[in-house]
Scaffold this motif. Structure first.
Motif, PDB file in Angstrom:
ATOM      1  N   LYS A   1       0.809  -1.219   0.000  1.00 54.23           N
ATOM      2  CA  LYS A   1       0.000   0.000   0.000  1.00 54.23           C
ATOM      3  C   LYS A   1       0.843   1.270   0.000  1.00 54.23           C
ATOM      4  O   LYS A   1       0.300   2.366  -0.116  1.00 54.23           O
ATOM      5  N   ILE A   2       2.159   1.120   0.131  1.00 50.91           N
ATOM      6  CA  ILE A   2       3.019   2.299   0.146  1.00 50.91           C
ATOM      7  C   ILE A   2       3.669   2.534  -1.214  1.00 50.91           C
ATOM      8  O   ILE A   2       3.584   3.626  -1.770  1.00 50.91           O
ATOM      9  N   CYS A   3       4.329   1.507  -1.763  1.00 50.06           N
ATOM     10  CA  CYS A   3       4.998   1.687  -3.058  1.00 50.06           C
ATOM     11  C   CYS A   3       4.157   1.219  -4.236  1.00 50.06           C
ATOM     12  O   CYS A   3       4.390   1.637  -5.373  1.00 50.06           O
ATOM     13  N   CYS A   4       3.190   0.312  -3.985  1.00 47.81           N
ATOM     14  CA  CYS A   4       2.301  -0.228  -5.036  1.00 47.81           C
ATOM     15  C   CYS A   4       3.082  -0.897  -6.168  1.00 47.81           C
ATOM     16  O   CYS A   4       2.659  -0.892  -7.326  1.00 47.81           O
ATOM     17  N   LYS A   5       4.241  -1.493  -5.826  1.00 47.13           N
ATOM     18  CA  LYS A   5       5.080  -2.109  -6.849  1.00 47.13           C
ATOM     19  C   LYS A   5       5.211  -3.618  -6.700  1.00 47.13           C
ATOM     20  O   LYS A   5       5.607  -4.295  -7.650  1.00 47.13           O
TER      21      LYS A   5
ATOM     22  N   ASP B   1      10.967   0.425  -1.401  1.00 46.79           N
ATOM     23  CA  ASP B   1      11.960   1.430  -1.785  1.00 46.79           C
ATOM     24  C   ASP B   1      12.454   2.256  -0.601  1.00 46.79           C
ATOM     25  O   ASP B   1      13.663   2.440  -0.414  1.00 46.79           O
ATOM     26  N   TRP B   2      11.545   2.749   0.218  1.00 44.15           N
ATOM     27  CA  TRP B   2      11.951   3.614   1.328  1.00 44.15           C
ATOM     28  C   TRP B   2      12.686   2.824   2.402  1.00 44.15           C
ATOM     29  O   TRP B   2      13.596   3.350   3.063  1.00 44.15           O
TER      30      TRP B   2
ATOM     31  N   ASN C   1       1.712   3.200  10.827  1.00 41.61           N
ATOM     32  CA  ASN C   1       1.274   4.588  11.031  1.00 41.61           C
ATOM     33  C   ASN C   1       0.793   5.209   9.724  1.00 41.61           C
ATOM     34  O   ASN C   1      -0.176   5.973   9.705  1.00 41.61           O
ATOM     35  N   VAL C   2       1.472   4.881   8.623  1.00 42.86           N
ATOM     36  CA  VAL C   2       1.086   5.424   7.321  1.00 42.86           C
ATOM     37  C   VAL C   2      -0.230   4.818   6.853  1.00 42.86           C
ATOM     38  O   VAL C   2      -1.140   5.529   6.395  1.00 42.86           O
ATOM     39  N   ILE C   3      -0.343   3.500   6.970  1.00 41.96           N
ATOM     40  CA  ILE C   3      -1.508   2.792   6.421  1.00 41.96           C
ATOM     41  C   ILE C   3      -2.754   2.971   7.282  1.00 41.96           C
ATOM     42  O   ILE C   3      -3.855   3.216   6.765  1.00 41.96           O
TER      43      ILE C   3
END
Length: 290
Positions: A17-21, A34-35, A92-94
């Motif tokens: 859900k963060i990079c979608c890759k 990536d991060w 925390n992001v999701i």
């Protein structure tokens, strides 16, 4: 994990859900996103994640912990803390809709270990994360400027010396490199021979803007007739490798298409770390010669 929930038909898709890759596996979440890769490389541990070497997270962790052997306990604790902090940052992001801040996450991971070690009395001073540590990276020059990193090497046991010079543009791309033996009687003399050779090469290269950098503070302080900067030894590994090669009688000269594998690896590390840890302050001053 999205991949596990997808197999159980508990979510619509397994993608991160963060990079979608890629699929959201434990390996991807903690290592391959990536991060997360940038955070690992920017930490004081300085781990470069290679996807081809990672099959299972538990195998990777076992390898990083030394396969059960004794090692640096602080680094092992920091490794575990970074894993936890990456996972917490993702959550925390999701789930909290918070902004992803890799530098803050790395700082918190380091602080967790620092506070515990200090409370136990195992260390007296706090260890700063690399993202906040000045002088931890080589920096690209300004647009239109060529950076010339130089170094000298002197082997006191054999009396042999060498110099190393490397030219890079504002993108961090290699332009030219030189390693050659030199006649010298001291470490400082070896360092002083490097800028003379660099100026000869600059003269042959034609017009342009150049910045010469050395990790010899004494040399930089005595030079006023040319744009001369000081960097820490950790930022000057490529030039140092060339200088050591020259002192051993391995004379090299080439352009961007011809770097030896060992030099190419150092150049890549400089370029990646520079891109990863942007906005880092000026390099710290290192005392001594060599």
């Amino acid at each position: 994990m999205g991949e596990s929930l997808f197999r159980r038909k508990c979510c619509r898709e397994p993608v991160c859900k963060i990079c979608c890759k890629a699929d959201e596996t434990i390996e991807h979440c903690l290592l391959l996103c990536d991060w997360a890769k940038k955070l690992w490389f920017g930490s004081s541990i300085g781990i470069m994640i290679n996807e081809r070497n990672i099959c299972r997270f538990d195998n990777w962790l076992w390898m990083m912990l030394g396969e059960g052997r004794k090692g640096n306990d602080f680094q092992k604790a920091l490794l575990a803390s970074i894993c936890w902090s990456i996972w917490k940052g993702r959550c925390n992001v999701i789930y909290q809709d918070m902004v992803l801040e890799p530098k803050k996450i790395l700082r918190n991971a380091t602080n967790l270990v620092n506070e515990f070690w200090v409370a136990k009395g195992w260390i007296k001073e706090r260890v700063l994360p690399s993202f906040n540590r000045e002088g931890s990276v080589w920096k690209t020059p300004n647009h239109g400027c060529t950076k010339v990193n130089i170094d000298g090497s002197f082997l006191s046991k054999t009396g042999k010396a060498g110099i190393g010079i490397i030219f890079r543009n504002n993108n961090g791309d290699l332009l030219k490199f030189v390693a050659e033996q030199a006649k010298s009687t001291s470490a400082f003399m070896s360092e002083a021979l490097a800028p003379r050779k660099a100026l000869d090469l600059i003269k042959l290269s034609g017009n342009g803007t150049y910045l010469i950098e050395s990790d010899c503070e004494a040399l930089v302080k005595t030079t006023t007739y040319v744009s001369f900067g000081f960097i820490s030894r950790s930022c000057n590994k490529a030039a140092d490798w060339l200088a050591v090669s020259g002192s051993k009688g391995v004379c090299l000269e080439g352009c961007s298409a011809q770097p030896p594998p060992s030099l190419a690896k150092l150049l890549l590390e400089d370029k990646v770390r520079c891109a990863t840890t942007c906005n880092v302050g000026p390099c710290q001053i290192r005392t001594g010669i060599g």
